[in-house]
Design a protein around this motif. Structure first.
Motif, PDB file in Angstrom:
ATOM      1  N   HIS A 137      -0.796  -5.762   1.046  1.00  0.00           N
ATOM      2  CA  HIS A 137      -0.070  -7.010   1.175  1.00  0.00           C
ATOM      3  C   HIS A 137       1.125  -6.793   2.098  1.00  0.00           C
ATOM      4  CE1 HIS A 137      -2.084  -7.246  -2.768  1.00  0.00           C
ATOM      5  NE2 HIS A 137      -2.079  -8.552  -2.595  1.00  0.00           N
ATOM      6  N   THR A 154      -3.545 -14.205  -2.246  1.00  0.00           N
ATOM      7  CA  THR A 154      -2.304 -13.834  -2.927  1.00  0.00           C
ATOM      8  C   THR A 154      -1.181 -14.826  -2.638  1.00  0.00           C
ATOM      9  OG1 THR A 154      -2.883 -11.493  -2.990  1.00  0.00           O
ATOM     10  CG2 THR A 154      -0.548 -12.027  -3.101  1.00  0.00           C
ATOM     11  N   GLU A 158      -7.986 -10.416  -8.532  1.00  0.00           N
ATOM     12  CA  GLU A 158      -7.563 -11.156  -7.358  1.00  0.00           C
ATOM     13  C   GLU A 158      -7.840 -12.652  -7.428  1.00  0.00           C
ATOM     14  OE1 GLU A 158      -9.309  -8.057  -7.256  1.00  0.00           O
ATOM     15  OE2 GLU A 158      -7.284  -7.244  -7.054  1.00  0.00           O
ATOM     16  N   ASN A 172      -7.888 -10.173  -0.844  1.00  0.00           N
ATOM     17  CA  ASN A 172      -6.651 -10.751  -1.358  1.00  0.00           C
ATOM     18  C   ASN A 172      -6.075 -11.783  -0.387  1.00  0.00           C
ATOM     19  OD1 ASN A 172      -5.360  -9.175   0.635  1.00  0.00           O
ATOM     20  ND2 ASN A 172      -4.922  -7.537  -0.819  1.00  0.00           N
ATOM     21  N   PRO A 226      -2.864  -8.915  -8.243  1.00  0.00           N
ATOM     22  CA  PRO A 226      -3.832  -8.546  -7.208  1.00  0.00           C
ATOM     23  C   PRO A 226      -3.568  -7.163  -6.633  1.00  0.00           C
ATOM     24  CG  PRO A 226      -2.176  -9.976  -6.280  1.00  0.00           C
ATOM     25  CD  PRO A 226      -1.880  -9.883  -7.757  1.00  0.00           C
ATOM     26  N   ILE A 272       2.135 -15.091  -5.781  1.00  0.00           N
ATOM     27  CA  ILE A 272       2.424 -13.780  -6.358  1.00  0.00           C
ATOM     28  C   ILE A 272       3.718 -13.254  -5.744  1.00  0.00           C
ATOM     29  CG2 ILE A 272       1.624 -11.396  -6.621  1.00  0.00           C
ATOM     30  CD1 ILE A 272      -0.008 -13.407  -8.286  1.00  0.00           C
ATOM     31  N   GLY A 327      -1.550 -11.520   1.075  1.00  0.00           N
ATOM     32  CA  GLY A 327      -2.589 -10.507   1.203  1.00  0.00           C
ATOM     33  C   GLY A 327      -2.922 -10.235   2.652  1.00  0.00           C
TER      34      GLY A 327
END
Length: 174
Positions: free
Chosen positions: A50, A112, A38, A105, A46, A117, A99
């Motif tokens: 999410h 995230t 993460e 996260n 990660p 991501i 996240g």
């Protein structure tokens, strides 16, 4: 009613589109070459809960090239790839993740969203089913376009490595 959600299984390198508990579609994916984790800068995918924060690329042609979540005006081709060796190609569509778990996260060095991501398309011919990305979840262009059209902003996404039962900020398993 469970609604629509995505489940990414790192061990299987598979993404499942689930609605009300039933799998509607299953797609092969490619997650991070560096494994799961993460922390910002790790190049890892990660884990945890999410949501789709944003959808980018609606209506764009398959193979549209994105840099910084903006279409460059280019369409991926072998000639373009040869002119830009080593480029991490983000193509066709982007589902940008955020996240949902503070300290795991979301927030700080494990965020995230700030790690950028995505679920995104990649050059046709890159292998699916094997870890090879820089942290994102790669899909074929046809698959990411299909998925993009089936999910909404806010769709829950669970990323599971199939091993750990809990996630820790440093990505370590107790």
């Amino acid at each position: 009613m469970q609604g629509t959600r995505l489940h990414i299984d790192i061990a299987l390198q598979q993404l499942r589109l689930v609605h009300d508990g039933a799998t509607l579609r299953s797609y092969p994916v490619s997650t991070a070459l560096n494994g799961v984790g993460e922390v910002h800068g790790s190049g890892c995918t990660p884990r945890g809960h999410h949501r789709v924060r944003a959808k980018v690329g609606a209506g764009c042609a398959p193979g549209t090239v994105f840099v910084g979540r903006r279409a460059t005006g280019e369409i991926y081709s072998p000639a373009l790839a040869a002119a830009h060796p080593g480029r991490d190609w983000i193509l066709s569509r982007i589902l940008w993740l955020t996240g949902c778990e503070p300290g795991i996260n979301r927030g700080g060095a494990v965020d995230t969203l700030r790690r950028y991501i995505y679920l995104h398309g990649c050059p046709d011919g890159l292998p699916m089913g094997v870890p090879a990305s820089h942290g994102c979840v790669r899909m074929t262009n046809a698959d990411v376009i299909d998925l993009f059209d089936r999910v909404a902003v806010g769709t829950p996404v669970h990323i599971d490595d199939g091993v750990s039962t809990s996630v820790h900020p440093a990505g370590a398993v107790p």
